[in-house]
Scaffold this motif. Structure first.
Motif, PDB file in Angstrom:
ATOM      1  N   VAL A 201     -21.648-118.953 -42.208  1.00  0.00           N
ATOM      2  CA  VAL A 201     -21.881-119.170 -40.844  1.00  0.00           C
ATOM      3  C   VAL A 201     -21.543-118.146 -40.075  1.00  0.00           C
ATOM      4  CG1 VAL A 201     -21.116-120.900 -38.810  1.00  0.00           C
ATOM      5  CG2 VAL A 201     -21.095-121.682 -41.011  1.00  0.00           C
ATOM      6  N   THR A 202     -22.433-117.797 -39.240  1.00  0.00           N
ATOM      7  CA  THR A 202     -22.079-116.617 -38.148  1.00  0.00           C
ATOM      8  C   THR A 202     -21.598-117.099 -36.999  1.00  0.00           C
ATOM      9  OG1 THR A 202     -23.781-115.446 -39.472  1.00  0.00           O
ATOM     10  CG2 THR A 202     -23.110-114.677 -37.167  1.00  0.00           C
ATOM     11  N   VAL A 203     -20.195-116.578 -36.536  1.00  0.00           N
ATOM     12  CA  VAL A 203     -19.725-117.200 -35.082  1.00  0.00           C
ATOM     13  C   VAL A 203     -19.499-116.054 -34.117  1.00  0.00           C
ATOM     14  CG1 VAL A 203     -17.582-118.223 -34.110  1.00  0.00           C
ATOM     15  CG2 VAL A 203     -18.351-118.728 -36.339  1.00  0.00           C
TER      16      VAL A 203
ATOM     17  N   VAL B 153     -19.688-109.593 -35.382  1.00  0.00           N
ATOM     18  CA  VAL B 153     -19.669-110.895 -35.558  1.00  0.00           C
ATOM     19  C   VAL B 153     -18.739-111.501 -36.554  1.00  0.00           C
ATOM     20  CG1 VAL B 153     -22.100-111.457 -34.606  1.00  0.00           C
ATOM     21  CG2 VAL B 153     -21.782-111.189 -37.108  1.00  0.00           C
ATOM     22  N   LEU B 154     -18.353-112.943 -36.478  1.00  0.00           N
ATOM     23  CA  LEU B 154     -17.537-113.350 -37.789  1.00  0.00           C
ATOM     24  C   LEU B 154     -18.406-114.190 -38.696  1.00  0.00           C
ATOM     25  CD1 LEU B 154     -14.466-114.042 -38.635  1.00  0.00           C
ATOM     26  CD2 LEU B 154     -15.062-116.205 -37.598  1.00  0.00           C
TER      27      LEU B 154
ATOM     28  N   VAL C 177     -17.073-119.610 -29.973  1.00  0.00           N
ATOM     29  CA  VAL C 177     -16.693-118.208 -30.189  1.00  0.00           C
ATOM     30  C   VAL C 177     -15.419-118.336 -30.692  1.00  0.00           C
ATOM     31  CG1 VAL C 177     -15.673-116.239 -28.724  1.00  0.00           C
ATOM     32  CG2 VAL C 177     -17.679-117.598 -27.647  1.00  0.00           C
ATOM     33  N   ALA C 178     -15.203-117.205 -31.504  1.00  0.00           N
ATOM     34  CA  ALA C 178     -13.873-117.215 -32.329  1.00  0.00           C
ATOM     35  C   ALA C 178     -12.842-116.447 -31.566  1.00  0.00           C
ATOM     36  CB  ALA C 178     -14.220-116.655 -33.612  1.00  0.00           C
TER      37      ALA C 178
ATOM     38  N   LEU D 204     -13.296-122.720 -38.065  1.00  0.00           N
ATOM     39  CA  LEU D 204     -14.034-121.588 -37.122  1.00  0.00           C
ATOM     40  C   LEU D 204     -15.572-122.004 -37.229  1.00  0.00           C
ATOM     41  CD1 LEU D 204     -11.935-118.469 -36.870  1.00  0.00           C
ATOM     42  CD2 LEU D 204     -11.952-120.019 -35.516  1.00  0.00           C
ATOM     43  N   ALA D 205     -16.069-122.678 -38.024  1.00  0.00           N
ATOM     44  CA  ALA D 205     -17.570-122.694 -38.450  1.00  0.00           C
ATOM     45  C   ALA D 205     -18.405-123.417 -37.402  1.00  0.00           C
ATOM     46  CB  ALA D 205     -17.928-123.220 -39.821  1.00  0.00           C
TER      47      ALA D 205
END
Length: 311
Positions: free
Chosen positions: A254-256, A166-167, A180-181, A175-176
Motif C-alpha cells: 500500500v502506498t501512503v 511516499v510510504l 497521509v502518514a 497506516l495502510a
C-alpha cells in the motif's frame, strides 16, 4: 500517426499518470492530453481509461505499444547510425549510477552510447549517490547519475527530474488506510531503509532530525528489491521515491502519501571537474538531451555547466 504521439503513448503507458508523464516528456499536461486525444480520434478508439488515481492502457493501447516502441527505437537508431558514420569518438568513459533512479534509464542510455560510439571503452560502477559524488571529486569517475542535491557543491550538474517521497507498507498495516502518514506516526514504526550512501536515506534521516524525532531503522539494505521484500513480509515500513512504489515487486504493498513538507527526491547527472577536453562525457550528454525521459530537464549551473545540446 506522428512520432511525437508515439512518445506520448509510450510514456503515459509506462507512468500511468498524466502529470508525471508530461513532466518526463517536457510538455504541459494539457498538451499531452490533447496529443493522446488526437491519436484516439485518428484511430477511432480509446487508448486509456482514466480513474481518480491512475491511468490504465486499454487493449488497443497494449496492441499498439510494441509498434510505437519500435518506431521510436528506429528513429533513434537512424540518427545514431549517421553520427557513427561521421564522428569517431574513442577513449574511456567512467560512468556511475545509483540503482533504480526512476527519472532516467541509465542502462538504456549507456547501451545507446555504446552502439553510437563503439570505440569508447566504458567502465561502469553502481553505488550509492554519496559514494559516487566522492568518486567524482577524486577523479575516479567522469560522470554519474545521482539522487543527491545537497552535497554537489560546485560540481557541474544538471537536474533531470524529481519525484515525491511516499510510504510503502503491507496490507493490513495500521497506516495502510491513512490519507497521509504523519511524522509522529512514522517515528514509532520500524523502518526498512538503504545504506546511508544512498540518496534517499539522508533525506529521510534529516526529515526526522529536523523535527527532533528519532526513528528505528531495523533493516538496512543495499538493494531495492530486498527492501520491498522486507516490507512485504511485514518487517517494517519504508520511505521511497514514488517510482519504487510502482515496481511489480511492490504490487501487494500500500502506498501512503507523506506530509506536504516532506523532502523531494531529485535526480541529477554530475560530471567531474577534472574531465579533460578529450573526455567522452559530453557525447553521453548529447544522448541524454535526446532521451525522452529527460527532455525538459532543468539545467543547474555550478561553476561550469554541463553541455546538453542535442546530438
Amino acid at each position: 500517426m506522428e512520432l511525437r504521439q508515439m512518445e506520448y503513448l509510450v510514456t503515459l503507458a509506462d507512468e500511468r499518470h498524466f502529470t508525471r508523464a508530461a513532466q518526463l516528456i517536457g510538455v504541459s499536461q494539457s498538451g499531452l492530453s490533447a496529443g493522446i486525444r488526437g491519436l484516439e480520434q485518428e484511430l477511432g478508439t480509446s487508448l486509456f481509461t482514466r480513474t481518480t488515481r491512475r491511468v490504465e492502457p486499454t487493449e488497443a493501447a497494449l496492441a499498439l505499444l510494441p509498434h510505437a516502441r519500435a518506431l521510436l527505437d528506429g528513429e533513434r537508431a537512424a540518427r545514431d547510425a549517421v553520427v557513427h558514420a561521421t564522428h569517431q569518438v574513442s577513449g574511456t568513459l567512467r560512468i556511475g549510477t545509483e540503482q533504480c533512479l526512476g527519472v532516467v534509464d541509465a542502462t538504456a542510455l549507456i547501451d545507446r552510447f555504446h552502439r553510437r560510439h563503439p570505440q569508447v571503452e566504458i567502465q561502469f560502477r553502481q553505488a550509492g549517490s554519496h559514494d559516487l559524488i566522492d568518486a567524482l571529486r577524486s577523479d575516479t569517475l567522469d560522470i554519474a547519475f545521482v539522487a543527491a542535491a545537497a552535497h554537489l557543491g560546485t560540481l557541474p550538474h544538471q537536474q533531470l527530474g524529481h519525484e515525491d517521497l511516499v510510504l510503502v507498507c503491507p496490507p493490513g498495516h495500521p497506516l495502510a488506510d491513512a490519507s497521509v502518514a504523519s511524522w509522529e506516526q512514522l517515528a514509532v514504526e520500524d523502518h526498512v531503509d538503504f545504506d546511508p550512501s544512498w540518496g534517499v536515506r539522508p533525506l529521510a534521516d534529516a526529515a526526522f532530525e529536523s523535527r527532533g524525532m528519532m526513528r528505528r531503522v531495523r533493516f538496512q539494505v543495499s538493494d531495492v528489491h530486498t527492501l520491498l521484500e522486507f516490507v512485504d513480509r511485514g518487517l517494517g515500513v519504508a520511505i521511497v521515491p514514488r517510482h519504487v512504489s510502482n515496481k511489480p515487486q511492490a504490487a501487494r504493498l500500500v502506498t501512503v502519501p507523506l506530509p506536504h513538507d516532506a523532502p523531494r527526491w531529485e535526480v541529477s547527472v554530475v560530471q567531474s571537474r577534472k574531465a579533460g577536453s578529450d573526455s567522452a562525457a559530453p557525447h553521453l550528454m548529447e544522448l541524454l538531451a535526446d532521451a525522452p525521459a529527460c527532455r525538459g530537464a532543468v539545467v543547474v549551473r555550478a561553476d561550469a555547466a554541463i553541455p546538453a545540446s542535442a546530438g
